[in-house]
Scaffold this active site. Structure first.
Site, PDB file in Angstrom:
ATOM      1  N   HIS A 165       0.827  -1.204   0.000  1.00  0.00           N
ATOM      2  CA  HIS A 165       0.000   0.000   0.000  1.00  0.00           C
ATOM      3  C   HIS A 165       0.861   1.254   0.000  1.00  0.00           C
ATOM      4  O   HIS A 165       0.565   2.221  -0.709  1.00  0.00           O
ATOM      5  CB  HIS A 165      -0.920   0.015   1.234  1.00  0.00           C
ATOM      6  CG  HIS A 165      -2.156  -0.812   1.085  1.00  0.00           C
ATOM      7  ND1 HIS A 165      -2.119  -2.186   0.947  1.00  0.00           N
ATOM      8  CD2 HIS A 165      -3.475  -0.460   1.071  1.00  0.00           C
ATOM      9  CE1 HIS A 165      -3.353  -2.643   0.853  1.00  0.00           C
ATOM     10  NE2 HIS A 165      -4.197  -1.619   0.913  1.00  0.00           N
ATOM     11  N   HIS A 213       0.636  -4.166   9.226  1.00  0.00           N
ATOM     12  CA  HIS A 213       2.022  -3.891   8.850  1.00  0.00           C
ATOM     13  C   HIS A 213       2.786  -3.349  10.042  1.00  0.00           C
ATOM     14  O   HIS A 213       2.226  -2.632  10.888  1.00  0.00           O
ATOM     15  CB  HIS A 213       2.096  -2.856   7.720  1.00  0.00           C
ATOM     16  CG  HIS A 213       1.980  -3.440   6.353  1.00  0.00           C
ATOM     17  ND1 HIS A 213       2.894  -4.335   5.846  1.00  0.00           N
ATOM     18  CD2 HIS A 213       1.067  -3.232   5.376  1.00  0.00           C
ATOM     19  CE1 HIS A 213       2.527  -4.665   4.609  1.00  0.00           C
ATOM     20  NE2 HIS A 213       1.416  -4.025   4.311  1.00  0.00           N
TER      21      HIS A 213
END
Length: 247
Positions: A165, A213
């Site tokens: 992302h 993450h």
């Protein structure tokens, strides 16, 4: 005169004043060459790549980065509220791999069918498809597992390092910002750059907030994306200049 040339002229003049008049004629042209957008982009790209490899080495040995990741995830967990979670889910969705893949496919279709927007569509298709290949290869080679320290608020099936992302958001929204800034006055370009930077940073923060993450994944995603985006935009600029000379 562009911002980079004004900076170059100021730096050259200051250095020449320090070294004396004889240095002015030789020093100023060299500084102007060194402080071109391409040179600055290459320098920042080199720094970004150094950061990426430093993070990659640290996560293999769990040196230094563990505390940073641990504290970052715990901080994100402490900030969770229903309202923030809804916002972060929405922001994260704006850089989903399937969304970016669809945009890349649409760019290729436009490049094939539209002469007016062909160059822009080809650039976006190359940025997204090439970026996807880069990030997928790195994820597979490193093979870092997703965080387990906090409860994840989203489901992900790929590896964690680096953040796709973060990588794709910098590439996609960075390209949009580049187009938006073209031909604008300096003040507007700075405003656009700040706005794009904040939005891209928010996408990265959303990935840590959602617990999918580590903070180091996000930083590494940005560090890997910057050289790729710089290379694509530099090639695009050179192509446009050559086309303009032929017309």
């Amino acid at each position: 005169m562009s911002l980079s040339r004004r900076l170059a002229a100021a730096a050259g003049a200051a250095a020449a004043a320090f070294l004396g008049r004889k240095a002015r004629k030789k020093l100023l042209p060299l500084v102007e060459v060194a402080l071109t957008p391409v040179a600055l982009g290459a320098a920042v790209s080199a720094g970004a790549m150094a950061l990426f490899f430093t993070i990659a080495d640290d996560i293999r040995g769990q040196d230094g980065v563990w505390r940073f990741d641990h504290d970052g995830l715990n901080l994100a967990k402490s900030l969770r509220t229903p309202g923030r979670t809804a916002l972060m889910r929405t922001v994260s969705d704006l850089a989903r791999p399937d969304t970016m893949s669809a945009l890349g496919a649409a760019s290729m279709i436009i490049a094939w069918r539209s002469k007016k927007w062909r160059n822009e569509a080809v650039l976006m298709a190359v940025v997204l498809s090439g970026g996807g290949a880069i990030i997928g290869t790195i994820k597979y080679r490193v093979g870092r597992q997703r965080p387990t320290l906090v409860e994840a608020l989203a489901t992900e099936e790929t590896f964690s390092f680096p953040s796709g992302h973060s990588f794709i958001s910098l590439c996609f929204y960075g390209t949009l910002a580049y187009w938006w800034m073209k031909g604008k006055p300096l003040k507007q370009r700075i405003g656009i750059a700040i706005l794009a930077t904040k939005f891209i940073a928010l996408i990265g923060a959303s990935r840590v907030y959602l617990g999918v993450h580590y903070p180091s994944d996000v930083l590494a995603g940005y560090a890997a994306a910057f050289p790729w985006l710089t290379a694509c935009l530099t090639a695009y600029e050179k192509y446009e200049r050559r086309v303009a000379l032929l017309e």
